[in-house]
Design a protein around this motif. Structure first.
Motif, PDB file in Angstrom:
ATOM      1  N   ASP A 152       0.831  -1.206   0.000  1.00 39.46           N
ATOM      2  CA  ASP A 152       0.000   0.000   0.000  1.00 39.46           C
ATOM      3  C   ASP A 152       0.867   1.260   0.000  1.00 39.46           C
ATOM      4  O   ASP A 152       0.584   2.218  -0.718  1.00 39.46           O
ATOM      5  CB  ASP A 152      -0.930   0.023   1.217  1.00 39.46           C
ATOM      6  N   LEU A 153       1.927   1.256   0.809  1.00 38.45           N
ATOM      7  CA  LEU A 153       2.843   2.401   0.875  1.00 38.45           C
ATOM      8  C   LEU A 153       3.520   2.630  -0.470  1.00 38.45           C
ATOM      9  O   LEU A 153       3.529   3.746  -0.993  1.00 38.45           O
ATOM     10  CB  LEU A 153       3.902   2.174   1.959  1.00 38.45           C
ATOM     11  N   PHE A 154       4.084   1.581  -1.054  1.00 44.10           N
ATOM     12  CA  PHE A 154       4.775   1.709  -2.336  1.00 44.10           C
ATOM     13  C   PHE A 154       3.822   2.164  -3.439  1.00 44.10           C
ATOM     14  O   PHE A 154       4.185   2.978  -4.285  1.00 44.10           O
ATOM     15  CB  PHE A 154       5.452   0.400  -2.729  1.00 44.10           C
ATOM     16  N   ARG A 155       2.608   1.661  -3.430  1.00 45.80           N
ATOM     17  CA  ARG A 155       1.617   2.065  -4.428  1.00 45.80           C
ATOM     18  C   ARG A 155       1.289   3.554  -4.281  1.00 45.80           C
ATOM     19  O   ARG A 155       1.260   4.298  -5.257  1.00 45.80           O
ATOM     20  CB  ARG A 155       0.343   1.226  -4.291  1.00 45.80           C
ATOM     21  N   GLY A 156       1.056   3.985  -3.045  1.00 43.72           N
ATOM     22  CA  GLY A 156       0.767   5.396  -2.800  1.00 43.72           C
ATOM     23  C   GLY A 156       1.935   6.295  -3.163  1.00 43.72           C
ATOM     24  O   GLY A 156       1.746   7.367  -3.743  1.00 43.72           O
ATOM     25  N   GLU A 157       3.142   5.865  -2.854  1.00 42.71           N
ATOM     26  CA  GLU A 157       4.325   6.655  -3.194  1.00 42.71           C
ATOM     27  C   GLU A 157       4.517   6.727  -4.708  1.00 42.71           C
ATOM     28  O   GLU A 157       4.933   7.760  -5.227  1.00 42.71           O
ATOM     29  CB  GLU A 157       5.570   6.077  -2.528  1.00 42.71           C
ATOM     30  N   ALA A 158       4.210   5.650  -5.413  1.00 40.90           N
ATOM     31  CA  ALA A 158       4.328   5.656  -6.880  1.00 40.90           C
ATOM     32  C   ALA A 158       3.337   6.644  -7.487  1.00 40.90           C
ATOM     33  O   ALA A 158       3.685   7.402  -8.398  1.00 40.90           O
ATOM     34  CB  ALA A 158       4.109   4.249  -7.443  1.00 40.90           C
ATOM     35  N   GLU A 159       2.110   6.658  -6.979  1.00 38.52           N
ATOM     36  CA  GLU A 159       1.110   7.612  -7.463  1.00 38.52           C
ATOM     37  C   GLU A 159       1.553   9.041  -7.165  1.00 38.52           C
ATOM     38  O   GLU A 159       1.452   9.920  -8.024  1.00 38.52           O
ATOM     39  CB  GLU A 159      -0.250   7.328  -6.822  1.00 38.52           C
ATOM     40  N   PHE A 160       2.047   9.267  -5.951  1.00 34.76           N
ATOM     41  CA  PHE A 160       2.533  10.595  -5.585  1.00 34.76           C
ATOM     42  C   PHE A 160       3.666  11.019  -6.514  1.00 34.76           C
ATOM     43  O   PHE A 160       3.687  12.144  -7.003  1.00 34.76           O
ATOM     44  CB  PHE A 160       3.010  10.610  -4.122  1.00 34.76           C
ATOM     45  N   THR A 161       4.609  10.114  -6.757  1.00 40.14           N
ATOM     46  CA  THR A 161       5.765  10.425  -7.601  1.00 40.14           C
ATOM     47  C   THR A 161       5.327  10.797  -9.011  1.00 40.14           C
ATOM     48  O   THR A 161       5.777  11.800  -9.568  1.00 40.14           O
ATOM     49  CB  THR A 161       6.751   9.235  -7.631  1.00 40.14           C
ATOM     50  N   ALA A 162       4.448  10.001  -9.599  1.00 36.85           N
ATOM     51  CA  ALA A 162       3.965  10.282 -10.958  1.00 36.85           C
ATOM     52  C   ALA A 162       3.264  11.640 -11.011  1.00 36.85           C
ATOM     53  O   ALA A 162       3.504  12.439 -11.927  1.00 36.85           O
ATOM     54  CB  ALA A 162       3.038   9.166 -11.432  1.00 36.85           C
ATOM     55  N   ASP A 163       2.408  11.910 -10.026  1.00 43.37           N
ATOM     56  CA  ASP A 163       1.695  13.192  -9.983  1.00 43.37           C
ATOM     57  C   ASP A 163       2.671  14.353  -9.773  1.00 43.37           C
ATOM     58  O   ASP A 163       2.553  15.398 -10.410  1.00 43.37           O
ATOM     59  CB  ASP A 163       0.660  13.208  -8.857  1.00 43.37           C
ATOM     60  N   TRP A 164       3.643  14.166  -8.886  1.00 47.31           N
ATOM     61  CA  TRP A 164       4.611  15.218  -8.586  1.00 47.31           C
ATOM     62  C   TRP A 164       5.426  15.554  -9.825  1.00 47.31           C
ATOM     63  O   TRP A 164       5.636  16.728 -10.137  1.00 47.31           O
ATOM     64  CB  TRP A 164       5.511  14.792  -7.417  1.00 47.31           C
ATOM     65  N   ILE A 165       5.861  14.544 -10.545  1.00 42.16           N
ATOM     66  CA  ILE A 165       6.639  14.778 -11.775  1.00 42.16           C
ATOM     67  C   ILE A 165       5.787  15.512 -12.800  1.00 42.16           C
ATOM     68  O   ILE A 165       6.249  16.475 -13.424  1.00 42.16           O
ATOM     69  CB  ILE A 165       7.188  13.458 -12.337  1.00 42.16           C
TER      70      ILE A 165
END
Length: 169
Positions: A152-165
């Motif tokens: 769950d953490l890695f999935r949320g961080e991946a979404e955050f990273t994609a959105d942030w970029i």
């Protein structure tokens, strides 16, 4: 016996953009703002980017009252998690690194390797994690609980990273 898990975050961005985000202090500060919505004490404790790569230490405090029953039976007060992230110098073919998380006097550990590499549609950040808990009778259940939460953490961080970029490119 330790349990292992591999998780791959796939991005539509090239490796250099993902690496650039992961080596940005602003990225990590913004991510801590998001973490604070769940964990009020979430801070970047160390941030170094140099010729050796990216070296980061995050510290988060989870209140005991928010822990699952099985975890609060083992952790007697607020859980302070120290997370270390390291990515070596950028390599367009494959950038390798490590990560770990620990709790002072905690009953186990989390460690792993990560690699950022290009794909036909962008890139992938693959994390291979090993979780080991040293509490008889509940170790397997706690290890599984940690792995489920890491996904769950890695999935949320991946979404955050994609959105942030997307917002900061």
């Amino acid at each position: 016996m330790a349990r292992r898990l591999s998780y791959s975050a796939r991005y539509e961005h090239p490796t250099e953009k993902v690496y650039s985000a992961l080596s940005s202090r602003e990225f990590w500060d913004d991510q801590m703002v998001e973490f604070r919505k769940l964990t009020p004490q979430s801070d970047v404790d160390k941030f170094v980017v140099d010729e050796n790569g990216v070296d980061i230490v995050l510290v988060q405090t989870l209140p005991k009252s928010d822990l699952p029953a099985i975890a609060s039976a083992v952790i007697k007060k607020d859980m302070i998690i120290t997370r270390k992230e390291f990515l070596g110098p950028y390599n367009p073919e494959k950038t390798e690194g490590t990560y770990s998380a620990g709790i002072p006097a905690g009953p186990g550990n989390v460690s792993g390797v990560q690699e950022l590499f290009p794909t036909e549609t962008g890139c992938t950040l693959r994390r291979t994690t090993e979780v080991k808990v040293y509490v008889p009778f509940v170790n397997g259940k706690l290890e599984q609980l940690i792995l489920v939460n890491l996904v769950d953490l890695f999935r949320g961080e991946a979404e955050f990273t994609a959105d942030w970029i997307a917002k900061n490119s």
